[in-house]
Design a protein around this motif. Structure first.
Motif, short mmCIF file in Angstrom:
data_model
loop_
_atom_site.label_atom_id
_atom_site.label_comp_id
_atom_site.label_asym_id
_atom_site.label_seq_id
_atom_site.Cartn_x
_atom_site.Cartn_y
_atom_site.Cartn_z
N ILE A 151 0.84 -1.19 0.00
CA ILE A 151 0.00 0.00 0.00
C ILE A 151 0.87 1.25 0.00
O ILE A 151 0.64 2.19 -0.76
CB ILE A 151 -0.92 0.00 1.25
CG1 ILE A 151 -1.86 -1.20 1.24
CG2 ILE A 151 -1.71 1.29 1.34
CD1 ILE A 151 -3.01 -1.13 0.29
N THR A 152 1.92 1.22 0.84
CA THR A 152 2.82 2.37 0.90
C THR A 152 3.47 2.62 -0.45
O THR A 152 3.59 3.77 -0.89
CB THR A 152 3.92 2.13 1.94
OG1 THR A 152 3.30 1.68 3.13
CG2 THR A 152 4.70 3.39 2.22
N LYS A 153 3.89 1.56 -1.09
CA LYS A 153 4.54 1.71 -2.39
C LYS A 153 3.59 2.36 -3.40
O LYS A 153 3.96 3.28 -4.12
CB LYS A 153 4.98 0.35 -2.92
CG LYS A 153 6.45 0.07 -2.69
CD LYS A 153 6.82 -1.18 -3.46
CE LYS A 153 8.32 -1.41 -3.40
NZ LYS A 153 8.68 -2.68 -4.02
N LEU A 154 2.38 1.83 -3.44
CA LEU A 154 1.39 2.37 -4.37
C LEU A 154 1.10 3.83 -4.05
O LEU A 154 0.99 4.67 -4.94
CB LEU A 154 0.08 1.57 -4.27
CG LEU A 154 0.03 0.25 -5.01
CD1 LEU A 154 -1.22 -0.51 -4.63
CD2 LEU A 154 0.06 0.48 -6.51
N GLU A 155 1.00 4.10 -2.76
CA GLU A 155 0.72 5.45 -2.32
C GLU A 155 1.83 6.40 -2.78
O GLU A 155 1.57 7.50 -3.27
CB GLU A 155 0.58 5.45 -0.80
CG GLU A 155 -0.40 6.47 -0.24
CD GLU A 155 0.31 7.69 0.30
OE1 GLU A 155 1.54 7.66 0.34
OE2 GLU A 155 -0.38 8.64 0.67
N ASN A 156 3.07 5.94 -2.66
CA ASN A 156 4.19 6.77 -3.07
C ASN A 156 4.19 7.04 -4.57
O ASN A 156 4.54 8.13 -5.02
CB ASN A 156 5.52 6.11 -2.67
CG ASN A 156 5.79 6.33 -1.20
OD1 ASN A 156 5.31 7.29 -0.61
ND2 ASN A 156 6.55 5.42 -0.60
N LEU A 157 3.81 6.01 -5.34
CA LEU A 157 3.73 6.21 -6.79
C LEU A 157 2.69 7.29 -7.10
O LEU A 157 2.93 8.19 -7.89
CB LEU A 157 3.35 4.90 -7.49
CG LEU A 157 4.43 3.84 -7.57
CD1 LEU A 157 3.87 2.56 -8.15
CD2 LEU A 157 5.57 4.33 -8.43
N GLY A 158 1.56 7.16 -6.44
CA GLY A 158 0.50 8.14 -6.64
C GLY A 158 0.93 9.54 -6.24
O GLY A 158 0.62 10.52 -6.91
#
Lengths: 160, 180
Positions: free
Chosen positions: A35-42
Motif C-alpha cells: 500500500i505504501t509503495k502504491l501510495e508513493n507512486l501516486g
C-alpha cells in the motif's frame, strides 16, 4: 487521449506488479508495504499533475479553497466527475466522499471484494497527498470503503 | 464560484497527462527494482501484454470494426482507429516488406514520453516498450501472432519513433477437448 481505459488498465497492472514483486523474496510480507509503495507512486503523479493543472490558476485564498479545488477541478481531471460531498470539522480534517469512485465502479456494487478495496484506493490517496503538498498543504490521506463503489477519503492536514 | 472561469482546463488533455505521469512513475519503479534495462524492458512488455489482452475487448466493443481480411487492413485499423482512440494520435503506416507481412508504424509524437528525458545510464531502456506488449497481446486475442519492437526512438536521439511489426502466423482456434 480521449480515453480512460488505458489508465484504468495501467492502474490495474501497477497494483498487480507491486503485489507480485513483494511476494518474491519476502515470505512474511504484509500488505501495508505494498500500500505504501502504491501510495508513493501516486504521490509523485499527483505532484506532477497539479503543476500542470494550476498553471493558469489564480492564487488560493485559504485551505478550504485548496480543498475545493481538489474536489472540483482535480477530481474532474482525474475521474471525470466531482467529489459528491465535502465535509470538514474546521480543525484540519476533511472528508471527501465519492459515491461512484471510478477505480472501483467496475469491480463491484456491494460488499463483494471489499477486502480487495484498499489496494485500489492507495494510489489515489497518494495522488491527493501529492497534489496537496504541491499546493503547500501537508497532509495524511487515508481512504475507507463500506459499500463499493462509494469511497471516503479522509484528509488530515498537518501543521507545517 | 467566480474563480471558476479562469480554471477551465482541457480535461481530455489532462487525462492524457495523468496516464503519461502514471506510466512514468511505473517505469521509475521498475528501474529501481531491476538491475538492468533488459529486465525492465521485459517487464514492461509483459505488463503491456496483460493490458492488450483486455484492451482488445474494449476496442472491439466500441469501435465497430469487424474481422480484418489481411495484414494491411490490420495495420490500418491499428493506426487509424486504435491509436487514435487510446492515445489520440494517428501514426503513419510505411515500409511494407514485399511479402506484405511486415510494416512500420511511425509516431511523430509519442504521448508516453511527453515529460521524459533518458539519463545516460539507461541507454538500452526501451521506455515505451509497454506499447509493444499491448499490440502483441491485443493481436493475439484476434488470432494473430505478431512480433513487435521499437527500431527507432526519439528518446534516444532518432528523428522519429518507429515500431516495427512482423506477422508471424495465424493462431488456430483450439477448441478444448470434447467441445464442439
Amino acid at each position: 487521449m480521449a480515453d480512460e481505459a488505458p489508465f484504468q488498465l495501467l492502474h490495474q497492472e501497477l497494483i498487480q506488479y507491486i503485489y507480485k514483486s513483494n511476494e518474491r523474496g519476502e515470505i512474511n510480507q504484509e500488505s501495508g508495504r505494498n500500500i505504501t509503495k502504491l501510495e508513493n507512486l501516486g504521490f509523485r503523479v499527483g505532484q506532477g499533475l497539479i503543476e500542470r493543472l494550476t498553471k493558469d490558476a489564480a492564487r488560493f485564498k485559504d485551505e478550504l479553497d485548496v480543498m475545493k479545488f481538489i474536489c472540483k477541478d482535480f477530481w474532474t481531471c482525474v475521474f471525470k466527475k466531482q467529489i459528491d460531498n465535502l465535509r470538514t470539522n474546521h480543525q484540519g480534517i476533511y472528508v471527501l466522499q465519492d459515491n461512484m469512485f471510478r477505480l472501483l465502479s467496475q469491480l463491484s456494487a456491494g460488499k463483494q471484494y471489499l477486502d480487495q478495496a484498499p489496494k485500489y484506493l492507495a494510489f489515489t490517496c497518494g495522488l491527493v497527498r501529492g497534489a496537496l503538498l504541491s499546493l503547500g498543504v501537508k497532509s495524511i490521506v487515508t481512504a475507507e470503503v463500506s459499500i463499493m463503489p462509494a469511497s471516503k477519503f479522509q484528509v488530515m492536514i498537518q501543521k507545517m | 464560484m467566480s474563480r471558476q472561469s479562469n480554471r477551465t482546463t482541457d480535461s481530455k488533455k489532462m487525462n492524457a497527462e495523468l496516464f503519461t505521469l502514471t506510466y512514468g512513475a511505473l517505469v521509475t519503479q521498475l528501474c529501481k527494482d531491476y538491475e538492468n534495462d533488459e529486465e525492465v524492458n521485459k517487464q514492461l512488455d509483459k505488463m503491456g501484454y496483460n493490458i492488450g489482452v483486455r484492451l482488445i475487448e474494449d476496442f472491439l466493443a466500441r469501435s465497430n470494426v469487424g474481422r480484418c481480411q489481411d495484414f494491411r487492413e490490420t495495420a490500418d485499423v491499428i493506426a487509424k482507429n486504435a491509436f487514435k482512440m487510446y492515445l489520440g494520435i494517428t501514426p503513419s503506416v510505411t515500409n511494407w516488406s514485399p511479402a506484405g507481412d511486415e510494416f512500420s508504424l511511425i509516431l511523430e509524437s509519442n504521448p508516453l514520453v511527453d515529460f521524459v528525458e533518458l539519463p545516460d545510464n539507461h541507454n538500452t531502456l526501451v521506455y515505451s516498450n509497454l506499447l509493444c506488449g499491448v499490440l502483441r497481446g491485443a493481436l493475439e486475442m484476434v488470432q494473430m501472432a505478431v512480433d513487435v519492437k521499437f527500431v527507432q526512438d526519439t528518446l534516444r536521439g532518432d528523428g522519429v519513433t518507429e515500431i516495427r511489426m512482423k506477422f508471424i502466423k495465424r493462431i488456430e482456434e483450439n477448441l478444448p477437448a470434447g467441445d464442439e
